[in-house]
Write a protein that holds these residues in place. Structure first.
Motif, PDB file in Angstrom:
ATOM      1  N   THR A  84      34.187  14.605  -2.486  1.00 20.56           N
ATOM      2  CA  THR A  84      33.277  15.470  -1.631  1.00 20.56           C
ATOM      3  C   THR A  84      32.157  14.676  -1.663  1.00 20.56           C
ATOM      4  O   THR A  84      31.901  13.812   0.214  1.00 20.56           O
ATOM      5  CB  THR A  84      32.769  16.234  -2.476  1.00 20.56           C
ATOM      6  N   VAL A  85      31.614  13.187  -2.066  1.00 28.31           N
ATOM      7  CA  VAL A  85      30.879  12.337  -2.457  1.00 28.31           C
ATOM      8  C   VAL A  85      31.248  10.975  -1.278  1.00 28.31           C
ATOM      9  O   VAL A  85      30.776  10.265  -0.922  1.00 28.31           O
ATOM     10  CB  VAL A  85      30.299  11.509  -4.060  1.00 28.31           C
ATOM     11  N   PHE A  86      32.734  10.768  -1.943  1.00 28.93           N
ATOM     12  CA  PHE A  86      33.249   9.774  -1.548  1.00 28.93           C
ATOM     13  C   PHE A  86      33.224  10.150   0.271  1.00 28.93           C
ATOM     14  O   PHE A  86      32.815   9.323   1.632  1.00 28.93           O
ATOM     15  CB  PHE A  86      34.792   9.196  -1.291  1.00 28.93           C
ATOM     16  N   GLU A 222      33.949  25.875   2.061  1.00 32.38           N
ATOM     17  CA  GLU A 222      32.769  25.115   0.987  1.00 32.38           C
ATOM     18  C   GLU A 222      32.839  23.600   1.018  1.00 32.38           C
ATOM     19  O   GLU A 222      31.775  23.001   1.382  1.00 32.38           O
ATOM     20  CB  GLU A 222      33.124  24.902   0.012  1.00 32.38           C
ATOM     21  N   ARG A 223      33.790  22.749   1.631  1.00 32.28           N
ATOM     22  CA  ARG A 223      33.736  21.112   2.561  1.00 32.28           C
ATOM     23  C   ARG A 223      32.797  20.792   3.353  1.00 32.28           C
ATOM     24  O   ARG A 223      31.795  19.688   2.708  1.00 32.28           O
ATOM     25  CB  ARG A 223      34.926  21.116   3.016  1.00 32.28           C
ATOM     26  N   LYS A 224      31.775  21.153   4.122  1.00 34.00           N
ATOM     27  CA  LYS A 224      31.495  20.949   5.514  1.00 34.00           C
ATOM     28  C   LYS A 224      29.585  21.181   4.359  1.00 34.00           C
ATOM     29  O   LYS A 224      28.640  19.729   4.214  1.00 34.00           O
ATOM     30  CB  LYS A 224      31.297  21.982   6.236  1.00 34.00           C
ATOM     31  N   SER A 225      29.416  22.734   3.690  1.00 37.59           N
ATOM     32  CA  SER A 225      28.244  22.428   3.542  1.00 37.59           C
ATOM     33  C   SER A 225      27.856  21.644   2.166  1.00 37.59           C
ATOM     34  O   SER A 225      26.672  20.968   1.672  1.00 37.59           O
ATOM     35  CB  SER A 225      28.407  23.807   2.163  1.00 37.59           C
ATOM     36  N   THR A 227      30.059  18.364   1.873  1.00 37.30           N
ATOM     37  CA  THR A 227      29.167  17.028   2.226  1.00 37.30           C
ATOM     38  C   THR A 227      28.166  16.703   2.590  1.00 37.30           C
ATOM     39  O   THR A 227      27.875  15.883   2.644  1.00 37.30           O
ATOM     40  CB  THR A 227      30.765  16.922   3.183  1.00 37.30           C
ATOM     41  N   PHE A 228      27.509  17.451   3.252  1.00 39.40           N
ATOM     42  CA  PHE A 228      26.207  17.676   3.635  1.00 39.40           C
ATOM     43  C   PHE A 228      25.074  17.110   2.792  1.00 39.40           C
ATOM     44  O   PHE A 228      23.920  16.781   2.439  1.00 39.40           O
ATOM     45  CB  PHE A 228      26.257  18.837   4.592  1.00 39.40           C
ATOM     46  N   LEU A 229      25.282  18.001   1.861  1.00 33.62           N
ATOM     47  CA  LEU A 229      24.362  18.545   0.557  1.00 33.62           C
ATOM     48  C   LEU A 229      24.568  16.742  -0.230  1.00 33.62           C
ATOM     49  O   LEU A 229      23.510  16.127  -0.697  1.00 33.62           O
ATOM     50  CB  LEU A 229      24.785  18.997  -0.266  1.00 33.62           C
ATOM     51  N   GLU A 230      25.808  15.959  -0.211  1.00 34.91           N
ATOM     52  CA  GLU A 230      25.978  15.217  -1.169  1.00 34.91           C
ATOM     53  C   GLU A 230      25.445  14.125  -0.181  1.00 34.91           C
ATOM     54  O   GLU A 230      25.307  12.689  -0.649  1.00 34.91           O
ATOM     55  CB  GLU A 230      27.235  15.015  -1.691  1.00 34.91           C
ATOM     56  N   MET A 231      25.766  14.503   1.325  1.00 32.50           N
ATOM     57  CA  MET A 231      24.964  13.011   2.027  1.00 32.50           C
ATOM     58  C   MET A 231      23.595  13.420   1.904  1.00 32.50           C
ATOM     59  O   MET A 231      23.045  11.882   2.040  1.00 32.50           O
ATOM     60  CB  MET A 231      25.609  13.097   3.211  1.00 32.50           C
TER      61      MET A 231
END
Length: 512
Positions: A84-86, A222-225, A227-231
Motif C-alpha cells: 500500500t505504501v509503495f 480497503e485499497r483506495k482509503s 492508499t490515500f492515508l499513506e499518501m
C-alpha cells in the motif's frame, strides 16, 4: 521473518556505488570538456541548476520518507501495508514527477532568457526535463528497497544509471556537434534522461522479480482509503526533509553573493573576488567527497532505527544509534585530520594551483557536516523529521553571521567563509545530537580513544612531511597512508576498535 538490522554492509555498498559514480563522472567531465569546450560546458552548466531546482521540488525527502514507513511495515511483517505504501508513493511521485517535467519544459524559454541569460541553453533544459519524471519514479523504488535494508538495488541502479548517462552523453555530444555547440550541449544533457530510464528499468525488473514471491493482497474495498492515508503520511513526513534539501543549495547561493561582496569591502577587486569565489566552489567540491560515506551511513540508519523503534526494542535501538554514531566518528576523524594536514597539497593536486590553504580551514567542516548527516538520519528514523530542519535553520543563521563578520576581516578572507561553514555545521550537529540524547541514551565511550588516535595521526603526518623529501603526490600517498595506519593502531591499542567489530564486519560481508 524480521530483517537483520545491519548498517555496515549497507553503508559499504552505497559508499562503493557513490565513489564509482564520482569516478565515472570525473572521467566523463574531462572527455566532454575536450569535446565541446568551455562554451559547451557552460551551456550545460546553465541548464543543470534549473534541473536541480525541479528535481528537489519533486523528489527531496521522498526516498527517506518511503524508507522510514516501509521499515515500520517490514518490522511488523505487514507485507500488504508495504504494498500500500509503495502504491501510494508511486502514485504521488508519478503525478509530481510528470508535473515537474512539464513545468521545466514549459518554463525553459523563460529560464534561458531571464535567469541564465543565454537563449541557447533552452535546448539543454528541454533535454533534461524528462529526467525529472524518471528520477521521481526511481526515488520510489530506491526508498522501497532501502526501507527493507536491501541496498544493492539502489547501488547497482546508480552505477547503471551513470554508465548509460556517460555513454549516451558522449555519443550524442559528438554526433550533434556539427549542428552547433548548443545542440552538442543538449545531447550531453540528454544523457541524464537516458541514464534515468536505464536505472528505472533495472529497478522495475528487481521489484517485479521480488513481487512474484509475495502473496500479500489488500482487499479492493480497503485499497483506495489506505492508499490515500499513506499518501498523506508520506507528504507530512517528507515535507520538512524537502524544505531542508531545498534550503541547502539556497545557502550556498547566498555564499556566492555574500562572500564576493564582503571581499570587495576590504579592498579586493571584482575580478579578484570572483576568482576567490571560484576557489571557494572548488573547495566545496572536495569537501563533499568524504561525505559520500556519511551519507551512506545516514541512509542505512533511517530504516535500521525505524525497525528497532517499531519493535519497541529500546536496548537494541540504543546500541544501534551508538553504533552508527561511533562508526561515523571513527571514519570522520582521520578524514578531518588528513585534510587539515594536506589541504594545500590536495588543492594543488586536483586544481593545479599552489599556495591555496583554504581546504585546511574547511577541514573541521567535514567532521561536523558528516555528524549532521548521520544524526539527521537517526532523527528521521526515530520519526522526528522536523528537528533536523529546525537545527539546520539555526545553524544556517550562525553560518551567515560568522561568514559575514569573519570574511570581512583582513587576513582571513576565504578562511572566514570556511569558519562560517564550520560554525554552522557545529551548531546543527550539536542540536541534532542533543535531541537524539533526549530520546535515546546513546553512548560514545570510545570518543577519547578516537581523539588521541587522531592526534597521533596529525603529529605523525606533520613530522614525516618535515623530514621526508618526497614529491608532492608521493608524499600525500605515502605519508597519508602511514598516518592512517598509525591512527588505526593507536585506536586498536586504546580499545576504540575491538575484536568484536572485525568479527561483525566479517560476518556481514560473508553473508549471501
Amino acid at each position: 521473518m524480521k530483517p537483520t538490522v545491519s548498517i555496515i554492509k549497507g553503508t559499504a555498498i552505497l559508499t562503493a556505488a557513490g565513489f564509482a559514480v564520482k569516478v565515472f563522472g570525473a572521467i566523463y567531465r574531462i572527455i566532454l570538456s575536450r569535446m565541446i569546450g568551455a562554451e559547451g560546458i557552460g551551456l550545460y552548466q546553465m541548464a543543470y541548476p534549473v534541473y536541480l531546482i525541479f528535481l528537489s521540488l519533486s523528489t527531496a525527502g521522498i526516498p527517506i520518507s518511503i524508507s522510514k514507513i516501509i521499515a515500520e511495515k517490514s518490522a511488523s511483517g505487514d507485507q500488504a501495508g508495504m504494498r500500500t505504501v509503495f502504491r501510494a508513493a508511486f502514485g504521488l511521485m508519478f503525478l509530481l514527477g510528470m508535473l515537474s517535467s512539464i513545468a521545466m519544459a514549459g518554463t525553459a524559454r523563460w529560464f534561458a532568457g531571464h535567469v541564465v541569460f543565454d537563449s541557447r541553453a533552452i535546448f539543454a533544459i528541454w533535454a533534461l526535463s524528462p529526467a525529472i519524471f524518471l528520477m521521481s519514479l526511481m526515488a520510489v523504488f530506491r526508498g522501497y528497497f532501502q526501507g527493507q535494508l536491501h541496498m544493492q538495488p539502489s547501488a547497482v541502479s546508480q552505477i547503471f544509471e551513470q554508465l548509460v548517462r556517460v555513454s549516451v552523453s558522449i555519443i550524442l555530444a559528438y554526433a550533434l556537434l556539427p549542428m552547433g555547440i548548443e545542440h552538442a550541449a543538449a545531447g550531453a544533457a540528454f544523457g541524464a534522461t537516458a541514464g534515468g530510464a536505464a536505472g528505472l528499468v533495472y529497478l522495475i525488473f528487481v521489484y517485479w522479480r521480488s513481487h512474484l514471491t509475495s502473496k500479500a493482497v489488500v482487499p479492493k474495498t480497503e485499497r483506495k482509503s489506505r492508499t490515500f492515508l499513506e499518501m498523506q503520511r508520506l507528504i507530512r513526513f517528507a515535507l520538512p526533509i524537502s524544505l531542508t534539501a531545498i534550503l541547502m543549495p539556497l545557502l550556498q547561493t547566498l555564499d556566492s553573493v555574500l562572500v564576493p561582496h564582503r571581499l570587495q569591502t576590504i579592498g579586493y577587486t571584482i575580478k579578484q573576488s570572483t576568482t576567490m569565489l571560484g576557489i571557494l566552489g572548488n573547495s566545496w567540491a572536495v569537501i563533499y567527497l568524504p561525505l559520500i560515506v556519511t551519507g551512506a551511513i545516514a541512509a542505512n540508519m533511517v530504516p535500521a532505527v525505524s525497525i528497532l523503534k517499531g519493535n519497541r526494542d529500546m536496548k537494541s535501538l540504543q546500541n544501534k544509534v551508538s553504533e552508527g554514531l561511533r562508526l561515523a566518528v571513527i571514519y570522520l576523524c582521520p578524514a578531518f585530520i588528513g585534510l587539515l594536514v594536506f589541504g594545500g597539497t590536495v588543492y594543488r593536486l586536483i586544481y593545479g594551483d599552489a599556495g591555496i590553504t583554504v581546504l585546511s580551514w574547511f577541514s573541521p567542516a567535514i567532521f561536523f557536516l558528516g555528524m549532521e548527516q548521520v544524526s539527521a538520519g537517526v532523527l528521521q528514523g526515530l520519526g522526528k523529521p522536523k528537528w533536523p530542519l529546525v537545527s539546520f535553520v539555526i545553524g544556517a543563521v550562525v553560518k551567515i553571521a560568522v561568514t559575514t563578520v569573519a570574511t570581512g576581516w583582513p587576513g582571513l578572507n576565504l578562511a572566514g567563509a570556511a569558519l562560517g561553514t564550520v560554525s554552522g555545521a557545529l551548531v546543527t550537529a550539536s542540536l541534532n545530537l542533543f535531541k537524539i540524547r533526549q530520546v535515546v541514551r546513546f553512548r560514545l565511550e570510545e570518543s577519547g580513544a578516537v581523539v588521541l588516535a587522531g592526534c597521533a595521526m596529525f603529529f605523525t603526518c606533520h613530522y614525516l612531511r618535515k623530514v621526508l623529501d618526497f614529491p608532492m603526490a608521493f608524499e600525500f600517498v605515502v605519508v597519508g597512508f602511514i598516518g592512517v595506519i598509525v591512527y588505526g593502531i593507536v585506536l586498536w591499542l586504546l580499545g576504540g576498535i575491538r575484536l568484536q567489530d572485525l568479527e561483525v564486519i566479517t560476518k556481514k560481508f560473508n553473508k549471501g
